[in-house]
Write a protein that holds these residues in place. Structure first.
Motif, short mmCIF file in Angstrom:
data_model
loop_
_atom_site.label_atom_id
_atom_site.label_comp_id
_atom_site.label_asym_id
_atom_site.label_seq_id
_atom_site.Cartn_x
_atom_site.Cartn_y
_atom_site.Cartn_z
N ALA A 163 5.84 6.51 7.15
CA ALA A 163 4.63 5.77 7.50
C ALA A 163 4.83 4.27 7.32
O ALA A 163 4.35 3.46 8.13
CB ALA A 163 3.45 6.25 6.65
N THR A 164 5.55 3.90 6.26
CA THR A 164 5.83 2.48 6.02
C THR A 164 6.68 1.91 7.14
O THR A 164 6.41 0.82 7.65
CB THR A 164 6.54 2.31 4.66
OG1 THR A 164 5.70 2.83 3.63
CG2 THR A 164 6.84 0.85 4.38
N LYS A 165 7.72 2.65 7.53
CA LYS A 165 8.57 2.19 8.64
C LYS A 165 7.76 2.07 9.93
O LYS A 165 7.93 1.11 10.69
CB LYS A 165 9.76 3.15 8.83
CG LYS A 165 10.77 3.10 7.69
CD LYS A 165 12.14 3.55 8.14
CE LYS A 165 12.17 5.01 8.48
NZ LYS A 165 13.57 5.47 8.77
N LYS A 166 6.89 3.04 10.17
CA LYS A 166 6.08 3.00 11.40
C LYS A 166 5.16 1.77 11.40
O LYS A 166 5.03 1.10 12.43
CB LYS A 166 5.24 4.28 11.52
CG LYS A 166 4.42 4.31 12.80
CD LYS A 166 3.68 5.62 13.00
CE LYS A 166 2.89 5.58 14.30
NZ LYS A 166 2.15 6.84 14.54
N MET A 171 -0.72 -0.71 10.84
CA MET A 171 -1.49 0.03 9.85
C MET A 171 -1.37 1.52 10.12
O MET A 171 -1.61 1.98 11.24
CB MET A 171 -2.96 -0.42 9.91
CG MET A 171 -3.82 0.10 8.79
SD MET A 171 -5.56 -0.53 8.87
CE MET A 171 -5.32 -2.29 8.58
N VAL A 172 -0.98 2.28 9.10
CA VAL A 172 -0.90 3.74 9.22
C VAL A 172 -1.83 4.35 8.18
O VAL A 172 -1.74 4.03 6.99
CB VAL A 172 0.54 4.25 9.02
CG1 VAL A 172 0.58 5.76 9.07
CG2 VAL A 172 1.46 3.65 10.09
N HIS A 173 -2.74 5.21 8.65
CA HIS A 173 -3.81 5.72 7.79
C HIS A 173 -3.41 6.99 7.04
O HIS A 173 -2.37 7.59 7.31
CB HIS A 173 -5.06 5.95 8.64
CG HIS A 173 -5.66 4.67 9.14
ND1 HIS A 173 -6.51 3.90 8.40
CD2 HIS A 173 -5.48 4.01 10.32
CE1 HIS A 173 -6.86 2.82 9.09
NE2 HIS A 173 -6.25 2.86 10.26
N SER A 174 -4.27 7.37 6.13
CA SER A 174 -3.97 8.43 5.17
C SER A 174 -3.57 9.75 5.82
O SER A 174 -2.62 10.41 5.38
CB SER A 174 -5.17 8.66 4.25
OG SER A 174 -5.45 7.50 3.51
N GLY A 208 0.77 -1.24 0.00
CA GLY A 208 0.00 0.00 0.00
C GLY A 208 0.79 1.28 0.00
O GLY A 208 0.28 2.33 0.40
N ARG A 209 2.03 1.22 -0.49
CA ARG A 209 2.80 2.47 -0.56
C ARG A 209 2.34 3.34 -1.73
O ARG A 209 2.38 4.56 -1.66
CB ARG A 209 4.30 2.17 -0.71
CG ARG A 209 4.90 1.54 0.53
CD ARG A 209 6.39 1.25 0.37
NE ARG A 209 7.20 2.46 0.33
CZ ARG A 209 8.52 2.47 0.31
NH1 ARG A 209 9.19 1.33 0.33
NH2 ARG A 209 9.19 3.60 0.30
N GLY A 210 1.89 2.71 -2.81
CA GLY A 210 1.59 3.45 -4.03
C GLY A 210 0.19 4.01 -4.19
O GLY A 210 0.01 4.99 -4.93
N PRO A 211 -0.83 3.47 -3.55
CA PRO A 211 -2.19 3.97 -3.76
C PRO A 211 -2.37 5.42 -3.33
O PRO A 211 -1.58 5.96 -2.55
CB PRO A 211 -3.04 3.04 -2.88
CG PRO A 211 -2.23 1.80 -2.75
CD PRO A 211 -0.81 2.26 -2.71
N VAL A 252 -1.33 2.28 4.58
CA VAL A 252 -0.21 1.38 4.30
C VAL A 252 -0.25 0.33 5.42
O VAL A 252 -0.45 0.67 6.59
CB VAL A 252 1.14 2.12 4.25
CG1 VAL A 252 1.47 2.84 5.54
CG2 VAL A 252 2.26 1.16 3.88
N VAL A 253 -0.12 -0.93 5.04
CA VAL A 253 -0.26 -2.03 5.99
C VAL A 253 0.99 -2.89 5.97
O VAL A 253 1.51 -3.24 4.90
CB VAL A 253 -1.48 -2.91 5.65
CG1 VAL A 253 -1.58 -4.10 6.60
CG2 VAL A 253 -2.77 -2.08 5.70
#
Length: 255
Positions: free
Chosen positions: A147-150, A133-136, A80-83, A88-89
């Protein structure tokens, strides 16, 4: 005893040993249908052998670090990095010893049906599974890389027992644990591949639920990527809180 071709097919479906006496018996059967079934059986056996060899290669890093004394090796991956919408999960998975998941690979390389099957199998045969999971809105605040690292760190922190070694897909992480970051790790490590499936199915289910909450955007189909269908829906229905306002073209709509 004389078997019908349908009976032989049923018997062959349950034979895995090339030395099985019934197999030898069927080889002397001159009926074309029987010989066709035997040919199909041999091809299936060869395919299964190749799959097990591929899977064995996929366990290279796990075997390597097990040999160095590590017990709880976790694979970590994200989706979910690209959407332009949705979270991102990340997932972290510690597999049980001697697991075998036929068809396990990078989640993008397998069908949705197979991913769903593997999702359940992985949960049933894992010591621990963690989800981050980190939201928009937070992606917009800290950027997608952070956000991906988190999300990855959240997934790792959920693992019980605590891992003693990490195999991470591509991204370097600062953690208390020794680790190896592997480029395209979801195609090179069974643990990372398992994590990729868990993350992918978790996010896909989230996006399907999002479509129920906000019908008309097609989230269940495009999963938040910037497809024509999605962009047309935004033009018609507007931007919602699940859209990433720091991403183009969403930021153009929200100026």
């Amino acid at each position: 005893m004389s078997y019908t071709i349908s009976q032989i097919k049923e018997i062959l479906d349950n034979i895995t040993d090339t030395e099985d006496p019934q197999l030898k018996e069927f080889e002397t059967d001159t009926r074309k249908g029987v010989q066709t079934l035997l040919s199909q059986w041999n091809k299936r056996l060869e395919k299964e052998k190749e799959e097990r060899e591929r899977y064995l290669a996929l366990m290279h890093f796990e075997r390597l670090y097990k040999s160095k004394g590590y017990s709880f090796i976790a694979g970590i991956d994200e989706v979910g990095r690209g959407p332009i919408a949705g979270p991102v999960v990340a997932a972290a998975v510690i597999l049980e010893e001697n697991t075998y998941f036929s068809g396990l690979n990078d989640s993008k390389q397998i069908t949705e049906k197979k991913r769903e099957e593997l999702f359940d199998q992985i949960h049933e045969n894992s010591i621990a599974v963690g989800i981050g999971m980190v939201h928009s809105h937070e992606i917009d605040e800290i950027n997608i890389y952070q956000a991906t690292k988190k999300a990855m760190l959240e997934a790792i922190n959920q693992l019980e027992p605590v891992p003693d070694f990490l195999l991470i897909d591509a991204m370097p992480l600062e953690t208390p644990f020794p680790s190896e970051s592997i480029i395209k790790g979801d195609a090179k490590s069974v643990s990372i591949a398992a994590a990729s499936v868990i993350a992918k199915v978790t996010r896909d289910r989230y996006m399907a639920d999002l479509e129920k909450a906000h019908p008309g955007y097609g989230f269940d189909k495009h999963k938040g990527y910037g497809t024509k269908e999605h962009l047309d829906a935004i033009q018609k229905l507007g931007v919602i809180k699940e859209h990433r306002r720091s991403f183009a073209p969403i930021k153009e709509y929200t100026r």
